[in-house]
Design an enzyme around this catalytic site. Structure first.
Site, mmCIF file in Angstrom:
data_model
loop_
_atom_site.group_PDB
_atom_site.id
_atom_site.type_symbol
_atom_site.label_atom_id
_atom_site.label_comp_id
_atom_site.label_asym_id
_atom_site.label_seq_id
_atom_site.Cartn_x
_atom_site.Cartn_y
_atom_site.Cartn_z
ATOM 1 N N ASP A 175 0.860 -1.183 0.000
ATOM 2 C CA ASP A 175 0.000 0.000 0.000
ATOM 3 C C ASP A 175 0.897 1.235 0.000
ATOM 4 O O ASP A 175 2.127 1.124 -0.121
ATOM 5 C CB ASP A 175 -0.940 0.004 1.199
ATOM 6 C CG ASP A 175 -2.280 0.676 0.894
ATOM 7 O OD1 ASP A 175 -2.276 1.891 0.613
ATOM 8 O OD2 ASP A 175 -3.314 -0.007 0.929
ATOM 9 N N HIS A 249 -2.517 3.217 -4.512
ATOM 10 C CA HIS A 249 -2.027 2.653 -3.253
ATOM 11 C C HIS A 249 -0.650 2.019 -3.470
ATOM 12 O O HIS A 249 -0.348 0.955 -2.931
ATOM 13 C CB HIS A 249 -3.015 1.638 -2.691
ATOM 14 C CG HIS A 249 -4.263 2.263 -2.144
ATOM 15 N ND1 HIS A 249 -4.271 2.981 -0.971
ATOM 16 C CD2 HIS A 249 -5.530 2.296 -2.635
ATOM 17 C CE1 HIS A 249 -5.506 3.417 -0.741
ATOM 18 N NE2 HIS A 249 -6.276 3.030 -1.735
ATOM 19 N N GLU A 317 -9.531 3.149 -5.601
ATOM 20 C CA GLU A 317 -9.222 4.534 -5.218
ATOM 21 C C GLU A 317 -8.062 5.131 -6.016
ATOM 22 O O GLU A 317 -7.163 5.753 -5.461
ATOM 23 C CB GLU A 317 -8.941 4.607 -3.711
ATOM 24 C CG GLU A 317 -10.127 4.202 -2.870
ATOM 25 C CD GLU A 317 -9.885 4.282 -1.378
ATOM 26 O OE1 GLU A 317 -10.837 4.625 -0.641
ATOM 27 O OE2 GLU A 317 -8.752 4.007 -0.937
#
Length: 749
Positions: A175, A249, A317
């Site tokens: 991440d 990420h 995202e």
């Protein structure tokens, strides 16, 4: 004794006598008689040595015997119509377990261990259990990036999960905040990417790193350590699914190898300690062939370590602002005849998906991957909200999907009354909420229901510092998730579950696993009645809990809570739930403070969160904005009117407010106070304004806006207008995010 018991479960599962077993079996029937369990459990039949080892792990003395002897437990693996299915029979002469595969046999033995632990005077009731899971995918996601956890601590979770018949461990390995897996071709991923600046603040408040700062927090797993974990889990019939996040990420990877970013990026990139602000928008460049090759090379090593049929590719995202400016990404869009950057992500995921499939594996992606209209088949993991994005995509395309909705199965959320819980994000997902979760909607067709592979509980670890913090958030909610994933549809009974849970929890104590006791705590609600009184409602999710209420008012004796209580005056109340004579929840103390506004009606039509009652219910909120004691307005100005019931003289008005810029909560730039009589003709009484420097506190703070040094006669209606100061300023972790303004109480003298 009938050693070879062949049972085929009916298409519609039958529920027999309830048992204190988790997860709940599909069918159980108690029969006359009992079996005395000897000190040494002898096992014969299929996989007998493994079965004996399994029993030994639970602390039982067990040994494997040769076929033809007279054991206590006889096992057989034969053809059953469903994976993981088993049947178990207890007679006065012994136990037989038949299963369709080794996993089913493992689960039958796990059920047997619970029966033995609950034996009275060493005797098990005779019974027949016919069992199989509702879902094939019964998962737990563990984020080891935000909170690094040693392998031995992960194994603790694996041990308990296997006892609960969980069969998938989704390991979130990479991440923005770290890279946790050794990749031999790219050593900087662990030399650089596995370490970050150690900030003591809570996750959303952690500032981004500066170039040259020491990076001391982190760690990584060698490939040998991960192989060991995979084998350890496989021995307990759990498949470890690795997740390598892309294209977003990925800041830890880009900090290690900056060429992975778009060429328009001209700033220092370091592994993020927290939420990241603008830096979280830095993602892999989709216009470079070298980026695709990097990902393929990484996945080669990942697939070599993890034999899982699934590889999770992330895909969530992804902020496209750099792609929009990047000439290489824009050229890729043109060359591939793509519509926009969303389709560019779809193309990117297709390239990697095709590569993984060429290796004989399947891929999973978070539900945002559907935005880019990927052409290659992928299993969609539905997380946003109630999982509707994945559901809609599956309905339209026929794609398989897994449900792990943030509103129902994200263990990062509060698991009980927030006044007692460690600080975290968002609202509540209680043990009962998880137990009652059923992902199948009433309007689904049978074909749609068949596309659902199963459910997963997801543990994101932003707010955790230690493995014990993680365990506290996971347990006992994972037990409820396991029950929801296994038991037949429509068969869940909350009281039966908590009774069975009580029998299971000693296992966590024995294994030194930290777990929450939030189910014994009280959730309160105080609501104004409009007439100057307030009604207190108290509840504990334990159906067998008894709540005692006491007051500091002289002459008031403690009472057992039986119905909502109407309050008419200031007092301190103490409430406590108990189960039996020995288990008690944490005492809840409520300082209820009456003033002329308390218990009065509020008109707050433009409120965002619906908690307008909190403005006049006589109690102050905590530092947690989601504790149901803060009235909130998001990205808008606030306005509300309080009806005092009659005209009166007032000399002071106080308004309680909350600020925490790291959770996008700001203090209002200006607050205006108006008063009116019965004629509803408002006049300005006072105004308080603050400079920008005071509006965005970096810690959770409360402040009382005091309007005083005035006397206003004939006031019945109080009107408050508060100005939202706008987005979080640049340079803060949540820069650019729209803000809330939150108030907990209006107090009048």
């Amino acid at each position: 004794m009938n050693f070879f018991l062949y049972i085929i479960l009916a298409a519609t599962p039958l529920i027999g006598t309830a048992a204190n077993i988790v997860p709940q079996p599909a069918f159980m029937e108690v029969r006359p008689g009992s079996l005395q369990v000897p000190e040494v459990i002898t096992v014969a039949g299929d996989n007998s040595e493994k079965v004996a080892e399994q029993l030994q792990r639970h602390g039982f003395e067990a040994s494997s015997l040769q076929q033809g002897t007279d054991p206590l437990l006889q096992t057989i693996v034969n053809d059953f119509p469903h994976p993981d299915e088993y049947s178990l029979e207890v007679t006065p002469n012994g136990v037989s377990i038949a299963a369709g595969d080794k996993a089913g046999l493992f689960y039958g033995v796990e059920t047997l261990t619970q029966l033995i632990e609950q034996a009275q005077d060493g005797k098990i009731e005779c019974c027949v259990i016919e069992d199989r899971p509702r879902f094939g995918y019964r998962g737990m996601m563990l984020d080891v990036v935000r909170c690094y956890q040693p392998i031995d601590e992960i194994k603790k979770i694996v041990d308990v999960a296997s006892q609960l018949k969980i069969n998938r461990l989704h390991l979130h390995l990479t991440d923005d905040n770290g890279w946790r897996m050794e990749i031999k071709q790219y050593p900087k991923l662990t030399e650089v990417g596995a370490w970050r600046v150690d900030r003591p603040e809570i996750f959303p408040a952690r500032a981004n790193p500066k170039e040259g700062e020491p990076t001391t927090y982190g760690g990584y797993y060698t490939q040998e350590e991960l192989r060991d974990l995979v084998a350890y889990a496989a021995n307990r019939h759990i498949t470890v699914i690795p997740e390598i996040e892309m294209p977003a990420h990925a800041v830890a990877a880009i900090a290690s190898y900056p060429d992975l970013a778009c060429p328009v990026l001209d700033e220092f990139v370091g592994v993020l300690p927290g939420i990241g602000g603008h830096a979280a928008a830095i993602i892999m460049c989709a216009g470079k062939d070298s980026t695709l090759q990097f990902v393929r090379n990484v996945l080669d090593e990942v697939m070599d370590v993890f034999p899982s049929p699934y590889i999770h590719l992330g895909g969530d995202e992804a902020n496209k602002k750099n792609w929009e400016k990047c000439p290489l990404c824009q050229q890729r869009i043109a060359d591939q005849d793509l519509k926009d950057c969303e389709e560019l992500q779809g193309w990117f995921m297709d390239q990697i998906n095709s590569y993984v499939q060429s290796k004989g594996r399947q891929t999973i992606g978070w539900d945002e991957v559907t935005y880019g209209s990927p052409k290659q088949p992928m299993t969609i993991m539905g997380w946003q909200g109630d999982g509707s994005v994945a559901v809609d995509y599956a309905r339209a395309t026929g794609a398989p999907f897994i449900m792990t909705p943030a509103l129902r199965t994200y263990f990062i959320r509060y698991q009980g009354p927030q006044w007692f819980e460690p600080f975290t994000y968002f609202g509540n997902i209680t043990l009962k909420d998880v137990h009652e979760f059923d992902p199948v909607h009433q309007d689904w067709t049978p074909e749609m229901a068949a596309q659902l592979q199963g459910i997963q509980g997801s543990m994101w670890t932003e707010f955790c510092r230690t493995p014990q913090d993680v365990q506290y958030m996971v347990f006992p909610r994972l037990i409820a998730l396991a029950d929801a994933a296994w038991r037949p549809q429509g068969s869940g009974d909350w009281q039966s579950f908590v009774t069975a849970l009580d029998h299971f929890l000693p296992r966590l104590d024995k294994a030194d696993v930290a777990y929450a006791r939030s189910m014994y705590n009280i959730q309160h609600t105080l609501r104004p009645n409009g007439d100057g009184t307030v009604t207190l409602t108290a509840e504990c999710i334990r159906p067998d809990a008894e709540i005692t209420v006491s007051s500091d008012k002289e002459g008031m004796e403690p009472v057992i809570y039986a119905a909502p209580i109407v309050l008419r005056e200031s007092q301190t109340l103490t409430l406590q739930a108990s189960v039996g004579d020995s288990i008690k929840g944490q005492p809840l103390m409520l300082d209820v403070d009456f003033n002329p506004a308390t218990g009065r009606s509020v008109d707050a039509k433009n409120i965002s969160n619906g908690y307008g009652y909190a403005l006049t219910n006589g109690i102050r909120g905590s530092l947690r904005n989601s504790d149901f004691e803060w009235a909130g307005w998001h990205n808008r100005d606030a306005a509300f009117v309080v009806d005092l019931g009659s005209e009166q003289t007032i000399t002071k008005v106080t308004l309680g407010a909350l600020g925490n810029a790291n959770l996008c909560i700001a203090f209002p730039r200006q607050v205006k106070l108006y008063g009116a009589g019965d004629d509803w003709n408002f006049h300005l009484i006072g105004s308080i304004s603050w400079p920008t420097s005071k509006l965005y506190p970096t810690d959770a703070l409360t402040h009382d806006y005091d309007f005083s040094l005035f006397t206003a006669n004939g006031v019945r209606y109080i009107r408050i207008e508060a100005t939202n100061p706008g987005p979080v300023p640049d340079g803060m972790p949540r820069e650019g995010a729209p803000t809330w303004i939150c108030f907990d109480e209006i107090m009048i003298n």
